[in-house]
Write a protein that holds these residues in place. Sequence first.
Motif, PDB file in Angstrom:
ATOM      1  N   ASN A 122      -4.030  -6.519  -8.674  1.00 48.57           N
ATOM      2  CA  ASN A 122      -4.013  -5.070  -8.543  1.00 48.57           C
ATOM      3  C   ASN A 122      -5.441  -4.576  -8.319  1.00 48.57           C
ATOM      4  N   THR A 178      -3.193   3.657   5.695  1.00 54.41           N
ATOM      5  CA  THR A 178      -3.849   2.532   5.025  1.00 54.41           C
ATOM      6  C   THR A 178      -3.259   1.215   5.512  1.00 54.41           C
ATOM      7  N   ALA A 203      -9.826   1.360  -8.447  1.00 50.73           N
ATOM      8  CA  ALA A 203     -11.103   2.004  -8.146  1.00 50.73           C
ATOM      9  C   ALA A 203     -11.914   2.185  -9.423  1.00 50.73           C
ATOM     10  N   ASN A 227      -1.510  -5.502  -4.759  1.00 50.95           N
ATOM     11  CA  ASN A 227      -1.305  -4.066  -4.702  1.00 50.95           C
ATOM     12  C   ASN A 227      -2.632  -3.439  -4.298  1.00 50.95           C
ATOM     13  N   TYR A 228      -2.745  -3.090  -3.013  1.00 50.92           N
ATOM     14  CA  TYR A 228      -3.990  -2.497  -2.528  1.00 50.92           C
ATOM     15  C   TYR A 228      -4.218  -1.143  -3.196  1.00 50.92           C
ATOM     16  N   ASP A 229      -3.165  -0.398  -3.400  1.00 51.26           N
ATOM     17  CA  ASP A 229      -3.213   0.772  -4.263  1.00 51.26           C
ATOM     18  C   ASP A 229      -1.958   0.776  -5.116  1.00 51.26           C
ATOM     19  N   THR A 284       0.848  -1.183   0.000  1.00 49.23           N
ATOM     20  CA  THR A 284       0.000   0.000   0.000  1.00 49.23           C
ATOM     21  C   THR A 284       0.889   1.240   0.000  1.00 49.23           C
ATOM     22  N   GLU A 285       0.292   2.385  -0.288  1.00 48.95           N
ATOM     23  CA  GLU A 285       1.057   3.620  -0.417  1.00 48.95           C
ATOM     24  C   GLU A 285       1.264   4.342   0.918  1.00 48.95           C
TER      25      GLU A 285
END
Length: 216
Positions: free
Chosen positions: A119, A23, A122, A89-91, A18-19
């Motif tokens: 990935n 999060t 949204a 990759n959550y984001d 995550t970034e």
Amino acid sequence: NPEMFDDKGNRRKLVIFTEQRDTLNYLRDNLVKQFGREESVVCISGQTPREKRRQIQEAFLHDPDVMVLVATDAAGEGINLQRAHLMVNYDIPWNPNRLEQRFGRIHRIGQKDVCHLWNLVAQDTCEGEVFLRLLTKLEKEKEALGGAVFDVLGGIFQDCPLKDLLVEAIRKGETPEARAWLDTVIDTQMDENKIKDLIQQRSLTDDSLPTNKVQE
């Protein structure tokens, strides 16, 4: 998902990137609730001391009770996580080099299992549309050229930075003309011949093995 379990029904280890640290904390708390055990989830962020990172890496690699590593890109700095071959990759980062580095933590020489990467994108957003179009094209080229496509993501967008593409897509909005423009740009940047040249250049300067040479 069947890839989450081995032939004996045991849950496989999973890496989630995550970034943001907020999060990361959100994901950790919810995963601990899901597993019902604090020790099932470990985390690495930019504020994790180097020695602590090594301890967490060893626990993730060798402790059967540790099932999930949640990390920011601090875990992409020289850490070998190939005990796992599942990644989420959550984001998604706006810098394709970091996307490449993330996958390289598990997809590397010595990895004997097929690696799976999910990935999360949204829906119904300009940013999501760019990533969805990019990932769809990436999957197509990966099937044609092999997993080495991931190794040259940074080079693919050297002339047209992904960040600039995302900003421009947001500015143009969600119109048919904007979608056609986006398709044209991504198709041009991810031209198969261009990717082949980048892979060839990398193979001449790198000691890494191509995907089809890695034992499965």
